[in-house]
Every structure is written in structure tokens, then in C-alpha cells.
Design an enzyme around this catalytic site. Sequence first.
Site, mmCIF file in Angstrom:
data_model
loop_
_atom_site.group_PDB
_atom_site.id
_atom_site.type_symbol
_atom_site.label_atom_id
_atom_site.label_comp_id
_atom_site.label_asym_id
_atom_site.label_seq_id
_atom_site.Cartn_x
_atom_site.Cartn_y
_atom_site.Cartn_z
ATOM 1 N N LYS A 65 -44.600 -5.843 15.586
ATOM 2 C CA LYS A 65 -43.630 -5.945 16.675
ATOM 3 C C LYS A 65 -42.237 -6.232 16.111
ATOM 4 O O LYS A 65 -42.113 -6.820 15.042
ATOM 5 C CB LYS A 65 -44.020 -7.096 17.623
ATOM 6 C CG LYS A 65 -45.246 -6.849 18.470
ATOM 7 C CD LYS A 65 -45.535 -8.054 19.352
ATOM 8 C CE LYS A 65 -46.768 -7.824 20.212
ATOM 9 N NZ LYS A 65 -46.653 -6.704 21.161
ATOM 10 N N ARG A 103 -57.434 -5.035 23.979
ATOM 11 C CA ARG A 103 -58.537 -4.228 24.523
ATOM 12 C C ARG A 103 -59.701 -4.165 23.548
ATOM 13 O O ARG A 103 -60.858 -4.044 23.954
ATOM 14 C CB ARG A 103 -58.018 -2.831 24.889
ATOM 15 C CG ARG A 103 -57.512 -2.018 23.735
ATOM 16 C CD ARG A 103 -56.613 -0.867 24.154
ATOM 17 N NE ARG A 103 -55.280 -1.322 24.570
ATOM 18 C CZ ARG A 103 -54.321 -0.511 25.012
ATOM 19 N NH1 ARG A 103 -54.537 0.794 25.122
ATOM 20 N NH2 ARG A 103 -53.140 -0.986 25.352
HETATM 21 N N1 BES Z 1 -49.875 -8.777 23.949
HETATM 22 C C1 BES Z 1 -49.295 -7.502 24.103
HETATM 23 C C2 BES Z 1 -48.821 -7.221 25.529
HETATM 24 C C3 BES Z 1 -47.668 -8.039 26.019
HETATM 25 C C4 BES Z 1 -46.391 -7.566 25.893
HETATM 26 C C5 BES Z 1 -47.882 -9.235 26.649
HETATM 27 C C6 BES Z 1 -45.335 -8.311 26.375
HETATM 28 C C7 BES Z 1 -46.818 -9.988 27.141
HETATM 29 C C8 BES Z 1 -45.538 -9.513 27.009
HETATM 30 C C9 BES Z 1 -50.299 -6.424 23.727
HETATM 31 O O1 BES Z 1 -51.202 -6.771 22.731
HETATM 32 C C10 BES Z 1 -49.531 -5.263 23.211
HETATM 33 O O2 BES Z 1 -48.917 -5.405 22.197
HETATM 34 N N2 BES Z 1 -49.573 -4.144 23.929
HETATM 35 C C11 BES Z 1 -48.859 -2.991 23.554
HETATM 36 C C12 BES Z 1 -49.788 -1.815 23.709
HETATM 37 C C13 BES Z 1 -49.255 -0.538 23.128
HETATM 38 C C14 BES Z 1 -49.212 -0.639 21.617
HETATM 39 C C15 BES Z 1 -50.150 0.591 23.546
HETATM 40 C C16 BES Z 1 -47.666 -2.880 24.474
HETATM 41 O O3 BES Z 1 -47.775 -3.204 25.655
HETATM 42 O O4 BES Z 1 -46.596 -2.496 24.002
HETATM 43 MN MN MN Z 2 -50.456 -6.408 20.789
#
Ligand code: BES
Ligand code: MN
Length: 489
Positions: free
Chosen positions: A267, A341
Site C-alpha cells: 500500500k 477474502r
Molecule cells: N483492508 C483493506 C480494505 C480497506 C481499505 C479497509 C480501506 C479499510 C479502509 C483490504 O485488505 C484491501 O486492501 N482491499 C483492496 C482490494 C483490492 C486489492 C482488490 C482494496 O480495497 O483496495
Molecule cells: Mn489488503
Amino acid sequence: MPEIVFAKPALPKSGGLALLLAADEPLAGLAAGVEEATGGALGRGLAAARFKAKKGETVTILAPGAGLARVVAVGLGKRDALTPLVLEEAGGHALGALLGDEKGAIAADGLAPNLAAHVALGASLRAYRFDRYRTTEKDEDKPRLATLCVLGEAVKTRNAFAPLKAIADGVTLTRDLVSEPPNVLNPAEMAERCRKLIDLGVKVEILGPRELRKLGFGALLGVAQGSANEPRVVVMQWQGAGGAKSRAPLAFIGKGVTFDTGGISIKPAAGMEDMKWDMAGAGAVVGLMAALAGRRAKVDAVGIVGLVENMPSGTAQRPGDVVKSYSGQTVEVLNTDAEGRLVLADLLWYCQEKFNPAFMVDLATLTGAIIVSLGHEHAGLFSNNEELAARLREAGEATGESLWRMPLGEAYDKQIKSDIADMKNIGGRAGGAITAAQFLQRFVNGKPWAHLDIAGTAWADKGKPTTPKGATAFGVRLLDHLVATHHES
Ligand code: BES
Ligand code: MN
Ligand code: ZN
């Protein structure tokens, strides 16, 4: 946290006093008593503030006389529209306005005890503070309130508050877990805190890396493999239904990523600290189990949380890896940041296989896409079962933890087809919360199931009447209400 006590209606001689006033009604009971004791200062103050007793309207009158440091008028709106939720919010407003004095009281003399108890619940929810790591805060900067006295039919209100106190304690536990920094709350530490539920009569089983490998939790272990902090899965069972014939339990499953860096699909730096609350789904499950056990709910429930840390390292999984999930289905991991997931996939299959539950509800801070869809006002609700979905929505309205139903369908499911495995762990950019839910659905084996994507509601930058800013514990009150309304005999 102030101690909450209950007493007969009598005017306090000092400190703060909150009055809960319904619209279009003359001052009565304790409120009329204050008006008299202050020589009309209350009425004059309210008139000057143009107080209409609208829902949530709050006016503080300082040093009105009769020894009181302050009188707080909290509007309830119309009396015939009063609900437990409205009274919780009124209790929250009152508490917020009473923090400055050591002693505070709320006049609940015009309310039936079962409703007055919800005032106390709202006040205790609002009183939450996470100050474990403040060592230099001056006393004058801290909330002063030490005792909150709820004035009304004391014995009946205290009895009605007992189960609500268990809910408040569950919410507090969840908020503490979610607020803890990620260096403190790693998977092993969170598992230890789950173990404490034993004191409430919950059966707690902790699976470590060796057991998880033996079971074949390949999807969860793939996420965990980049971290020096080893994973845990915690299974919590509350058996409160009694009776010889064991009924199918209700199952609650939580994503517990104690920190989500994204892994190798890392990230951006800005805001990454937010990912300490990527375990809020698991936190809510733990708080819910504590609430159910704390109020001796007449239900059999199982809570399962998957605790991992998603880190990049020399041992981390790569984009392109194929993992074998506990269900036997294989997953091509195209983005290591779509890790929640993968964790839930193994928990869901394990849960339905081991417990044959009446239904499964999972909670997860799963996607940023649900925040794009719904903002911070609703959590996303996905379900393969109309009755469960409808009941969850109703529970959301009753508790103020609102849900909005999102679609599932074959056309979305197609988007997670993989060229080399049974599925991939991401769809396209479009409909990201839905393809994530679609992924989960492949692991529920047809069982009644609902998925709550709480990424937008687990943490709040702004406080609400019963939720100070920070960890909300979204899901605890909602699911407790679902259980209480439909599943307790
Ligand atoms: N934990 C994150 C989702 C999230 C994002 C929670 C912002 C709270 C605030 C999750 O694991 C994630 O990173 N999801 C990605 C999925 C994508 C790579 C398909 C996302 O939402 O960007
Ligand atoms: Mn994630
Ligand atoms: Zn995550």
C-alpha cells in the site's frame, strides 16, 4: 469511565443534571423541580436558547442556582416517536455535556424503566475513551465525571440495564482491541485476549500455525507467511440455549488482519497506519461473543476469527502464487493486498463443515470499494438468504448500525475466473466490493450466509452521540439485536 448508579428521583444538590425533555410538553417531575428550585432560571435559559426539544438538541445552562453546576436540557423530539435508539442517543448527548463535573445525574423520571435503561446504555457507550498510552495528560484536561446517577424507578431500571451493560462491555472490548496499536496487538496477543472470554463461560480454542498447517488452511497461511508474527485462528463457543436437543448454532466470523501493509502488493505510505484496524471484523465478533455470554443469551453461538499480519518480506507470498484453500479449491493470488477474502475463505469452509450452523455472518473491513459505494453511513450487506438479509437490515435500523443491501450474481462471479486456478483473488476495478463478496460466496457451500463489509464504518473520524471518534465496534449491537429478536427462546 464513570460508574453508573441508579437512584430514586430527587434533585441533586451539586454537580450536573441532565433533563430529557420531549417536544411540546410542559416541564414536569424533576424538570419542574429544577425550575422551581432555580427560581425560573431553567425556563428563562431555555427560552433564551430557543430550545424546542428537537431530537438531539442540547442546551447547557451553567450555574443556574440551587447548588447545581450545570443543567443540561436534551431534546427527545415527540414522545410518541420515542424508541430505545432515540433514548440511547439522548443518554449519549447528556453524558457528553456532563463530563466537566465530578458528579452527574440524568433525570429519567418520566420514562418507563426499560426505556430509562437505554439512556444509561447510551451514556456508557459515549463515555468510552482509549487512554492507555497517555502518560502526560494533565488532570484538568481529563473528563472529570466519576459517577453518573440515573434518576427514576431505581430497582427496575437497574435490572433492565443489566443485560445492556453486558452489551456495553462487549462494545468496550471491541473498541479496545481495534484501538490498540499494531505492535501490541499482533495475532498471538489478540488470541490471548480472546482467551479471557473463558471467564464469561465461553469455550475458547486457539489454533496455532502447526494446527493450521495440519488442517490445510492454505489460503490463510499464504497471507500469514510474510510475517514474523505467526497466525492464530480462535474458535469461541457460547452455549446458552440449554435443553438436550442441540440446535444448529449461529456462526459469526471475523477478518482479523492485525496489520495490512498490502504485502508485496504494498500500500502507499499515506494513511497506512489506518490498517491497524483491519481486524475490526474479528474485534466485533469477540465483543459480540462477550456480550452474548455476559447477558447469558439463550442461544448457541460460535465465533471464529482469523488472525494474521499481512507483511512484505523474503518469505511473503508473491502475486502469481497459487494457494490451496481448506475447501480444496485453488486460488491464484494476483494481488497480495486482497488478503481478507483469503483469510475468510478458510474460516467459512471450516465453520460450515465443523458446526453445520443455522447461518453464517461474516464481518470484514474487506474493500476500499465499499467506502466508494456507501461512504461511512452504511456497511455493505451481501447475502444469499432473503430472510437473514431482511432481519439484518431491521437490526441495523433498530441499533443505528445501518446496512445497505448490495447485489450478488453470476455476471460478477465470472469476473474472478482464473486462467490457471479455480479462481483469482481480484476482479477488475469496477464493483470491487461485489467481486470480493462473490469470492467469499464460493466458500459458504450453499449455507445461509451474510457478509458485512464494514471498511467504511469500523472507524469514525467524527464522533456520534453514542460513539466517540475512533473505533466504533460496528456490528456488536447490530448482531446482538439480531440474536435477541429472532434467536432466543
Ligand atoms: N483492508 C483493506 C480494505 C480497506 C481499505 C479497509 C480501506 C479499510 C479502509 C483490504 O485488505 C484491501 O486492501 N482491499 C483492496 C482490494 C483490492 C486489492 C482488490 C482494496 O480495497 O483496495
Ligand atoms: Mn489488503
Ligand atoms: Zn485488509
